[in-house]
Write an enzyme that holds these catalytic residues in place. Sequence first.
Site, PDB file in Angstrom:
ATOM      1  N   GLN A  11       1.340  -1.545  -0.122  1.00 23.35           N
ATOM      2  CA  GLN A  11       0.112   0.483   0.096  1.00 23.35           C
ATOM      3  C   GLN A  11       0.473   1.239   0.226  1.00 23.35           C
ATOM      4  O   GLN A  11       0.726   1.997  -0.735  1.00 23.35           O
ATOM      5  CB  GLN A  11      -0.785  -0.221   1.247  1.00 23.35           C
ATOM      6  CG  GLN A  11      -1.781   1.346   1.271  1.00 23.35           C
ATOM      7  CD  GLN A  11      -2.985   1.363   2.141  1.00 23.35           C
ATOM      8  OE1 GLN A  11      -3.150   0.256   2.552  1.00 23.35           O
ATOM      9  NE2 GLN A  11      -3.769   2.502   2.364  1.00 23.35           N
ATOM     10  N   GLU A  71      -2.792  -7.787  -1.674  1.00 23.77           N
ATOM     11  CA  GLU A  71      -4.187  -7.575  -2.176  1.00 23.77           C
ATOM     12  C   GLU A  71      -4.832  -6.224  -3.271  1.00 23.77           C
ATOM     13  O   GLU A  71      -4.040  -5.929  -3.746  1.00 23.77           O
ATOM     14  CB  GLU A  71      -4.418  -7.237  -0.745  1.00 23.77           C
ATOM     15  CG  GLU A  71      -4.862  -6.281  -0.085  1.00 23.77           C
ATOM     16  CD  GLU A  71      -5.207  -5.135  -0.309  1.00 23.77           C
ATOM     17  OE1 GLU A  71      -6.956  -5.362  -0.056  1.00 23.77           O
ATOM     18  OE2 GLU A  71      -5.340  -3.811   0.018  1.00 23.77           O
ATOM     19  N   SER A 140       7.135   0.350   2.308  1.00 25.81           N
ATOM     20  CA  SER A 140       7.569   0.704   3.496  1.00 25.81           C
ATOM     21  C   SER A 140       8.027  -0.662   4.613  1.00 25.81           C
ATOM     22  O   SER A 140       8.329  -1.874   4.055  1.00 25.81           O
ATOM     23  CB  SER A 140       6.424   0.491   4.450  1.00 25.81           C
ATOM     24  OG  SER A 140       4.634  -0.719   4.665  1.00 25.81           O
ATOM     25  N   GLY A 144       2.939  -5.717   6.270  1.00 28.75           N
ATOM     26  CA  GLY A 144       3.627  -7.301   5.087  1.00 28.75           C
ATOM     27  C   GLY A 144       3.885  -7.329   4.014  1.00 28.75           C
ATOM     28  O   GLY A 144       4.968  -8.239   3.673  1.00 28.75           O
ATOM     29  N   ASN A 206       6.979   8.748   8.616  1.00 22.97           N
ATOM     30  CA  ASN A 206       5.619   9.459   8.211  1.00 22.97           C
ATOM     31  C   ASN A 206       5.332  10.406   9.510  1.00 22.97           C
ATOM     32  O   ASN A 206       5.019  11.848   9.057  1.00 22.97           O
ATOM     33  CB  ASN A 206       4.428   8.375   8.605  1.00 22.97           C
ATOM     34  CG  ASN A 206       3.834   8.071   7.357  1.00 22.97           C
ATOM     35  OD1 ASN A 206       4.697   8.216   6.775  1.00 22.97           O
ATOM     36  ND2 ASN A 206       3.283   6.680   7.775  1.00 22.97           N
ATOM     37  N   ASN A 228       2.062  12.152   1.209  1.00 22.27           N
ATOM     38  CA  ASN A 228       2.766  11.606  -0.912  1.00 22.27           C
ATOM     39  C   ASN A 228       3.252  12.450  -0.932  1.00 22.27           C
ATOM     40  O   ASN A 228       4.202  12.725  -1.826  1.00 22.27           O
ATOM     41  CB  ASN A 228       2.092  10.782  -1.268  1.00 22.27           C
ATOM     42  CG  ASN A 228       1.728   8.706  -0.091  1.00 22.27           C
ATOM     43  OD1 ASN A 228       2.506   9.021   0.591  1.00 22.27           O
ATOM     44  ND2 ASN A 228       0.800   8.092  -0.633  1.00 22.27           N
ATOM     45  N   GLU A 254      26.135   7.632  -9.129  1.00 21.44           N
ATOM     46  CA  GLU A 254      27.060   8.999  -8.762  1.00 21.44           C
ATOM     47  C   GLU A 254      26.880   9.083  -7.472  1.00 21.44           C
ATOM     48  O   GLU A 254      27.229   9.369  -6.338  1.00 21.44           O
ATOM     49  CB  GLU A 254      26.459  10.338  -9.607  1.00 21.44           C
ATOM     50  CG  GLU A 254      28.169  10.772  -9.927  1.00 21.44           C
ATOM     51  CD  GLU A 254      28.150  11.790 -10.730  1.00 21.44           C
ATOM     52  OE1 GLU A 254      28.200  12.962 -10.702  1.00 21.44           O
ATOM     53  OE2 GLU A 254      27.274  11.711 -11.606  1.00 21.44           O
TER      54      GLU A 254
END
EC number: 3.6.5.-
Length: 452
Positions: A11, A71, A140, A144, A206, A228, A254
Amino acid sequence: MRECISIHVGQAGVQMGNACWELYCLEHGIQPDGQMPSDKTIGGGDDSFNTFFSETGAGKHVPRAVFVDLEPTVVDEVRTGTYRQLFHPEQLITGKEDAANNYARGHYTVGKELIDIVLDRIRKLADQCTGLQGFLIFHSFGGGTGSGFSSLLMERLSVDYGKKSKLEFAVYPAPQISTAVVEPYNSILTTHTTLEHSDCAFMVDNEAIYDICRRNLDIERPTYTNLNRLIGQIVSSITASLRFDGALNVDLTEFQTNLVPYPRIHFPLATYAPVISAEKAYHEQLTVSEITNACFEPANQMVKCDPRHGKYMACCLLYRGDVVPKDVNAAIATIKTKRTIQFVDWCPTGFKVGINYQPPTVVPGGDLAKVQRAVCMLSNTTAIAEAWARLDHKFDLMYAKRAFVHWYVGEGMEEGEFSEAREDLAALEKDYEEVGVDSADAEGEEEEGDEY
């Protein structure tokens, strides 16, 4: 050509991907259906943006990217969203069952059913490249799929494309805000597995970005879209030199050469300035020295840690927009004289500078103000070890009681992998500690009396 393939996993990876590709399209004038009115060379050509987009004979520009999730719901938003026509349907790969925040599901049980399809798709993208430069992997640490599937994918990419560089953009679990109880487990397992496969990993936390949104953009309750888009600006700054022609361009390898002194110490800290809302920008003159100074404020960093407690090993400043080398040199000189920036003594104070004349683009109706110039600083500092220490501590608290471990073992992992991963991270903390020790102190113990 020096093409880059972006891989967005889970996600977080997919949503970062949305923000990045939205921004790239705006920067290059590519419409949501892939047409690019300004592009005169139909079906190829040697334009700089072809590093990130491939062109079809019909003049359609297709991102060199793969979106993967175990999913379907998150990728379905791409399939039905504004940019649905931009991507080839086979670039959006989804499974049917979730990894359920479980590294073992992403890496072993559920992940292994999808991995070959994904590698097959990546192979097709790689075959379209004349000189593939490497992979950018977005994921992330806490989820999972993000932890388990990414590490599986990186292992396989090392086998299939041994010498190609792999850069990660990873969302680090925030110190206060947690989306899953088992984040420390997943993070440490994935870091251990990918440590030897990744060449450079840019971490984003975050919470740090929430704070920037609240403080600088006056957004009371930032959403993932706000976060984001800010991450998108950073990724865009890092990749701008690959996508545009500039005076001082830097390419993927580089970065590694300049930022990574030892293979394991490859976690640069990213800072971006100016992050400012339109209302404020209207009244401020943001000079090169101001935005450069802002980069050394811990408040503008993407990971919560304090570089004033650590030492810098390398520092890379990527400017874009209306910036001339003379101003940059002046700004750096000022910082060197008055700032308390400590470099490790084995690395003379080198600042690597990239300048790109393309001014920063902002998403219309977004939160960021349109500015004339911006800078993204990538620095390798020993302070980022604080982030690992925090995570390790949380891991230890849970693992001492073996809490939640049965979920992992039930998916075919062995308990030994936990302790092995934890030892590896302890070694990583130690590596950071040793790098920061002055070489004079280290040698002084052995040779006494060699005073000149």
